[in-house]
Write an enzyme that holds these catalytic residues in place. Structure first.
Site, mmCIF file in Angstrom:
data_model
loop_
_atom_site.group_PDB
_atom_site.id
_atom_site.type_symbol
_atom_site.label_atom_id
_atom_site.label_comp_id
_atom_site.label_asym_id
_atom_site.label_seq_id
_atom_site.Cartn_x
_atom_site.Cartn_y
_atom_site.Cartn_z
ATOM 1 N N GLU A 122 0.989 -1.106 0.062
ATOM 2 C CA GLU A 122 0.018 -0.033 -0.069
ATOM 3 C C GLU A 122 0.874 1.271 -0.059
ATOM 4 O O GLU A 122 1.653 1.393 0.919
ATOM 5 C CB GLU A 122 -1.071 -0.039 1.188
ATOM 6 C CG GLU A 122 -1.911 1.220 1.311
ATOM 7 C CD GLU A 122 -3.009 1.263 2.555
ATOM 8 O OE1 GLU A 122 -2.693 0.304 3.051
ATOM 9 O OE2 GLU A 122 -3.737 2.183 2.159
ATOM 10 N N ALA A 142 1.986 -0.259 10.834
ATOM 11 C CA ALA A 142 1.711 -1.585 10.349
ATOM 12 C C ALA A 142 0.705 -1.448 9.150
ATOM 13 O O ALA A 142 0.512 -0.633 8.699
ATOM 14 C CB ALA A 142 0.846 -2.116 11.471
ATOM 15 N N ASN A 158 -2.425 -6.373 5.491
ATOM 16 C CA ASN A 158 -2.425 -7.369 4.433
ATOM 17 C C ASN A 158 -3.436 -8.622 4.856
ATOM 18 O O ASN A 158 -3.312 -9.084 6.038
ATOM 19 C CB ASN A 158 -1.069 -7.943 4.136
ATOM 20 C CG ASN A 158 0.009 -6.786 4.096
ATOM 21 O OD1 ASN A 158 -0.148 -5.968 3.319
ATOM 22 N ND2 ASN A 158 1.040 -6.891 5.002
ATOM 23 N N HIS A 209 -6.423 -1.957 15.377
ATOM 24 C CA HIS A 209 -6.802 -1.285 14.022
ATOM 25 C C HIS A 209 -6.688 -2.301 12.582
ATOM 26 O O HIS A 209 -7.382 -2.133 11.927
ATOM 27 C CB HIS A 209 -5.720 -0.084 13.797
ATOM 28 C CG HIS A 209 -6.038 0.787 12.801
ATOM 29 N ND1 HIS A 209 -6.653 1.917 12.685
ATOM 30 C CD2 HIS A 209 -5.611 0.469 11.412
ATOM 31 C CE1 HIS A 209 -6.517 2.440 11.391
ATOM 32 N NE2 HIS A 209 -5.825 1.679 10.831
ATOM 33 N N GLU A 210 -5.383 -2.948 12.756
ATOM 34 C CA GLU A 210 -5.101 -3.676 11.587
ATOM 35 C C GLU A 210 -6.067 -4.954 11.510
ATOM 36 O O GLU A 210 -6.438 -5.373 10.346
ATOM 37 C CB GLU A 210 -3.583 -3.970 11.453
ATOM 38 C CG GLU A 210 -2.526 -2.937 11.713
ATOM 39 C CD GLU A 210 -2.607 -1.839 10.845
ATOM 40 O OE1 GLU A 210 -3.380 -2.119 9.604
ATOM 41 O OE2 GLU A 210 -2.205 -0.670 11.094
HETATM 42 N N1 B3K Z 1 -2.895 1.226 5.639
HETATM 43 C C1 B3K Z 1 -1.560 1.100 6.102
HETATM 44 C C2 B3K Z 1 -1.085 2.557 5.793
HETATM 45 C C3 B3K Z 1 -0.323 2.221 4.406
HETATM 46 C C4 B3K Z 1 0.385 3.696 4.345
HETATM 47 C C5 B3K Z 1 0.900 3.760 2.822
HETATM 48 N N2 B3K Z 1 1.967 4.948 2.769
HETATM 49 C C6 B3K Z 1 -1.644 0.962 7.727
HETATM 50 C C7 B3K Z 1 -3.032 1.481 8.460
HETATM 51 O O1 B3K Z 1 -3.334 2.438 8.424
HETATM 52 O O2 B3K Z 1 -3.455 0.563 8.862
HETATM 53 ZN ZN ZN Z 2 -5.315 1.934 8.776
#
Ligand code: B3K
Ligand code: ZN
Length: 880
Positions: free
Chosen positions: A126, A267, A270, A302-303
């Site tokens: 990402e 973090a 994925n 969060h993840e």
């Molecule tokens: N979605 C990722 C962040 C990605 C950043 C790319 N430059 C982490 C998060 O917000 O959970």
């Molecule tokens: Zn996020």
């Protein structure tokens, strides 16, 4: 969509791809300097015509292309590192491509795509990292199912992981082995992940609400297994909470987290294989602070929560980033509030929002929560998208009420499962589920700038009427002319002179539901009837809207609220407003060469809150922690002299400390938790109050020598690093401070995450000598320009967290930062661009510093080979 050349991408240009990618079969033959990636993709033509297929790439080495199994003639395609254009495609609806590329993980210093961290192969895709692995339609609305085969020498990489469920594995010749992973859930390329290396694993199990077993695995470096226990516990709590609160279950047979030490951010979510900065996984009492534990809990959650808000329902395009990020931050905030103390969490959120998002929203980098333009998407992972995005979701919940909010969100989960959605889709669910119109509310997504409510009130005793005039406005922001009126949910309360809350029965001039006024017009004249005596008005309770309020409320009213407000958050808010006034007045006095005093209203309120045993310790700690130097600068707004703010703040603290000495002594004697260290919220709150009290005492009683023994005998990192920070910041350069730093270094020199704290404490020492110290520390073995955590701890916290040390009147620190940014940009543009945002408020400085800051920014702008990331931040910061 865009390639990495830095040209502007516009929301209105969005159009779906001509081709869909249905399946992706990847084979990686891993080698540090020459990994071969074979990607077999099955495409379906969506629209007619013979337009060529253009796939994104970034620094790729093209090796081979097959179309429907046959090697393609060189005349049918053009391959460059950033693009693969294929012409004369088969006329059939379905066809396949097999693309072979080569990449060099060991040379990948951008930490995007496939790279190496401490000998471990890992990925970050990402937002646009997948195109650094293979040519692809690398955009979030292209959803495919992935099968990934990884081959590597077993000795270097006994562990081979990718998304989804494990399918098969086995031996190959010459010491190599392989594993195949299959992810049944269609996903965009930014959620792809691969990890291969030699890591230890911590395992646990979870059974979902509907009875499905899930294996939980956290991978860390060998010998660090014990430090993953808290992360595992947080994960299980997050999984249960998401089932209970939002009805969301996990959907694969395994959920894996891998901790790596080189990572551009916190973090990454994925699918089934989260990759984490090790800072947000590893913790034990000796090495992690209470804040570290709280961050680990929040980020693990969060993840994990992204599995639904982000992965099952993803974004149509990157303009919709807040769709997943704002909503997921809202969810992790609610989780932490339920796990810990809701008001304490709310105070921390608001402090963070004001410290990071408010300056962004009032400076040159301001943008809407849902922007419509970008030239580098990585620069839009901002406090506005994340934190204000979360506040917008919170306001939606406030406006609709818990039940209607839930109805809307449930519809979102069912209607859009498997989709790449937009903010319009999201809002339509709440409208459709509840038959309501959110068009005015949607302005929160589209308009930048922090709204202001200007308030005036008058009380007519004979008519028993309180009249409140409310006027809304939004300050101008770059590129947006003419601001629209917004729907602002404003929680309120009235308190009579005895401190009792008055129920407001009759309110005219505005819609009210429960304790929320709905500000929708440019101005409202609100009349509260049947009010016996002049009340104190509490506004924006629980911070119901992310706005600024301009209200000439008397200090006695604020003190009254600081004492009687029943909402603990609002009690803190009143006290903090009282303190802010005192600090601003003191700054003015310093600049005018006058002496600074501290008003009794503030000291009385602050000390009585500090002494209020009925309040939880964490709240008392927050109450006595004055707004920081950057907060004061933000409120003053223009002509900032950081030295004057520092001196003013110190004088106010001196005043509070000398009158409050007994209170603070009482606190440090009694408040510390007994027994073994536990990171729970109550114990953490006690330590926070202890440290706040100790900080005051250094202004009247405690000399450096008295702090050293506390550090030496501490049994946990919170007290050890907290007291070290107090000692080093209060008595910089003293023998005690230098001894403590040396002892800390000796003890933790082999633990980089703890050394980061040591670097950060030194980088934030107030005053003109710190620049030299930072330069010196850069030359030690503890620093590495290659590791983002080290760079952020030393250079990042110096630039963003040291107002007096960084804003030197001769501009030397700005020049230093410019040099570092130019250097870092060659290696890791994303980290360089992020650190440069520390300069975003340069126009609010006094003229001498302002000119020096502009010159440093101009030095960066003059470089011919800047990355799109740094070019974008530099140009926007300069206002070009
Ligand atoms: N979605 C990722 C962040 C990605 C950043 C790319 N430059 C982490 C998060 O917000 O959970
Ligand atoms: Zn996020």
């Amino acid at each position: 969509m865009m390639t990495r050349t830095g040209q502007e991408v516009r929301l209105e240009d969005y159009k779906p791809t001509d081709f869909e990618i249905e399946t992706v079969d990847l084979t990686f033959r891993l080698d540090a300097s020459r990994t071969v990636v074979t990607s077999r993709i099955a495409l379906r033509r969506r629209s007619g015509g013979d337009a060529p297929l253009v796939l994104d790439g970034d620094e790729l080495t093209f090796v081979d292309l097959k179309i429907d199994g046959r090697t393609a003639d060189s005349g049918r395609f053009d391959a460059s590192p950033s693009r693969l254009e294929i012409r004369d495609l088969p006329a059939t609806e379905f066809f396949t491509l097999e693309i072979v590329t080569e990449v060099a993980p060991a040379e990948n210093t951008k930490l995007m795509g496939l790279y190496r961290s401490n000998g471990v192969y890992c990925t970050q895709c990402e937002a646009e990292g997948f195109r650094r692995i293979t040519y692809f339609l690398d955009r979030p609305d292209v959803l495919a199912t992935y099968t990934t085969r990884i081959e590597a020498p077993k000795k270097d990489a006994p562990l081979l992981l990718s998304n989804g469920n494990p399918k098969e594995s086995g031996a190959l010749g010459e010491g190599w082995h392989y594993a195949v992973w299959q992810d049944p859930h269609p996903k965009p390329s930014y959620l792809f992940a691969l990890v291969a290396g030699d890591l230890a694993v911590v395992r646990d199990d979870f059974t979902t609400a509907s009875g499905k077993p899930v294996k939980l695995e956290i991978y860390v470096e060998h010998g660090k297994e014990d430090r993953a226990a808290y992360a595992m516990d947080a994960l299980k709590r997050a999984m249960t909470w998401d089932e209970e609160r939002f009805g969301r279950e996990y959907d694969l047979s395994v959920f894996m987290i891998v901790a790596v030490s080189d990572f551009n951010m916190g973090a990454m979510e994925n699918k089934g294989l989260n990759i984490f900065n090790d800072k947000y996984v590893l913790a034990d009492a000796d090495t992690a602070t209470d804040t570290d534990y709280a961050n680990i809990e929040a980020i693990i959650a969060h993840e994990y929560f992204h599995n639904w808000t982000g992965n099952r329902i993803t974004c149509r395009d990157w303009f919709q980033l807040c769709l997943k990020e704002g909503l997921t931050v809202y969810r992790d905030h609610e989780f932490s509030a339920d796990m810990r103390s809701r008001p304490v969490k709310r105070i921390a959120e608001v402090r963070l929002l004001k410290a990071h998002q408010f300056p962004e929203d009032s400076g040159p980098l301001a943008h809407p929560v849902r922007p419509v333009r970008y030239s580098e998407i990585n620069n839009f992972y901002t406090a506005t998208v994340y934190e204000k995005g979360s506040e917008v979701v919170r306001m939606l919940a406030t406006i609709l009420g818990a039940e209607d909010f839930k109805r809307g969100l449930d519809l979102y989960f069912t209607r859009h499962d498997g989709d790449a959605a937009t903010i319009e889709d999201f809002l339509a669910c709440f409208e459709d589920a509840n038959g309501t119109d959110l068009s005015q509310f949607s302005v929160w997504y589209h308009q930048a700038g922090t709204p202001v409510l200007s308030i005036a009130s008058r009380f007519d005793a004979s008519a028993k009427k309180l009249t409140v005039d409310i006027e809304q406005s939004v300050p101008p922001t770059p590129g947006e002319d003419g601001k629209k009126q917004m729907h602002i949910p404003l929680r309120f309360g009235l308190f009579d002179p005895d401190g009792k809350e008055i129920a407001a029965h009759s309110v005219a001039g505005i819609d009210v539901s429960g304790d929320v006024m709905h500000v929708r017009e440019r101005s409202h004249c609100v009349v509260f009837e049947d009010i016996g005596a002049r009340p104190s008005l509490s506004l924006n309770r629980s911070f119901s809207a992310p706005i600024n309020i301009r209200y000439e409320q008397s200090s006695s009213d604020l003190a009254h609220l600081a004492r009687f407000e029943t909402d603990p958050y609002s009690r803190w808010q009143a006290l903090s407003e009282l303190a802010m006034r005192e600090l601003i007045a003191a700054t003015g006095a310093i600049r005018d060469g006058q002496s600074v005093g501290c008003g009794d209203a503030l000291i009385d309120s602050l000390l009585s809150t500090a002494n209020d045993d009925a309040l939880e310790p964490a709240l008392r700690g927050q109450a006595i922690s004055l707004p920081g130097e950057a907060d004061i600068a933000r409120e003053i707004g223009t002509g900032i002299d950081p030295d004057a703010i520092f001196a003013a703040r110190k004088s106010v603290i001196d005043g509070i400390a000398s009158r409050g000495r007994e209170t603070f002594e009482g606190i440090i004697e009694n408040i510390m938790p007994g027994g073994r260290y536990s990171p729970d919220a109550d114990n953490a709150g006690r330590r926070a109050l202890y440290l706040a009290g100790l900080g005051y005492l250094t202004h009247v009683a405690l000399p450096p020598d008295a702090l050293l023994p506390i550090i030496r005998s501490a049994d946990n990192m919170t007290i050890m690093s907290g007291v070290l920070g107090i000692l080093v910041h209060r008595f910089p350069g003293s023998a005690g401070a230098e001894t403590a730093l040396a002892e800390f270094e000796l003890r933790f020199r082999d633990n980089p995450l703890v050394i980061d704290k040591w670097l950060m404490i030194q980088a934030t020492i107030p005053g003109p000598d710190t620049l030299e110290r930072v330069m010196r520390l850069m030359g030690t073995r503890h620093f590495s320009i290659e590791n983002p955590n080290r760079v952020r701890a030393l250079i990042g916290s110096f630039a963003a967290g040291n107002p007096t040390g960084f804003n030197l009147p001769d501009g030397a620190a700005y020049e230093f930062l410019a040099e570092q940014i130019i250097d870092l940009d060659q290696r890791n543009p994303q980290v360089a661009a992020r650190i440069l945002t520390a300069m975003r408020s340069w126009k609010s400085l006094e003229p001498v510093r302002q000119e020096k800051a502009r010159a440093a920014l101009a030095t960066i702008a003059q470089q011919s080979s800047l990355s799109p990331d740094v070019r974008d931040i530099t140009d926007r910061t300069l206002g070009q």
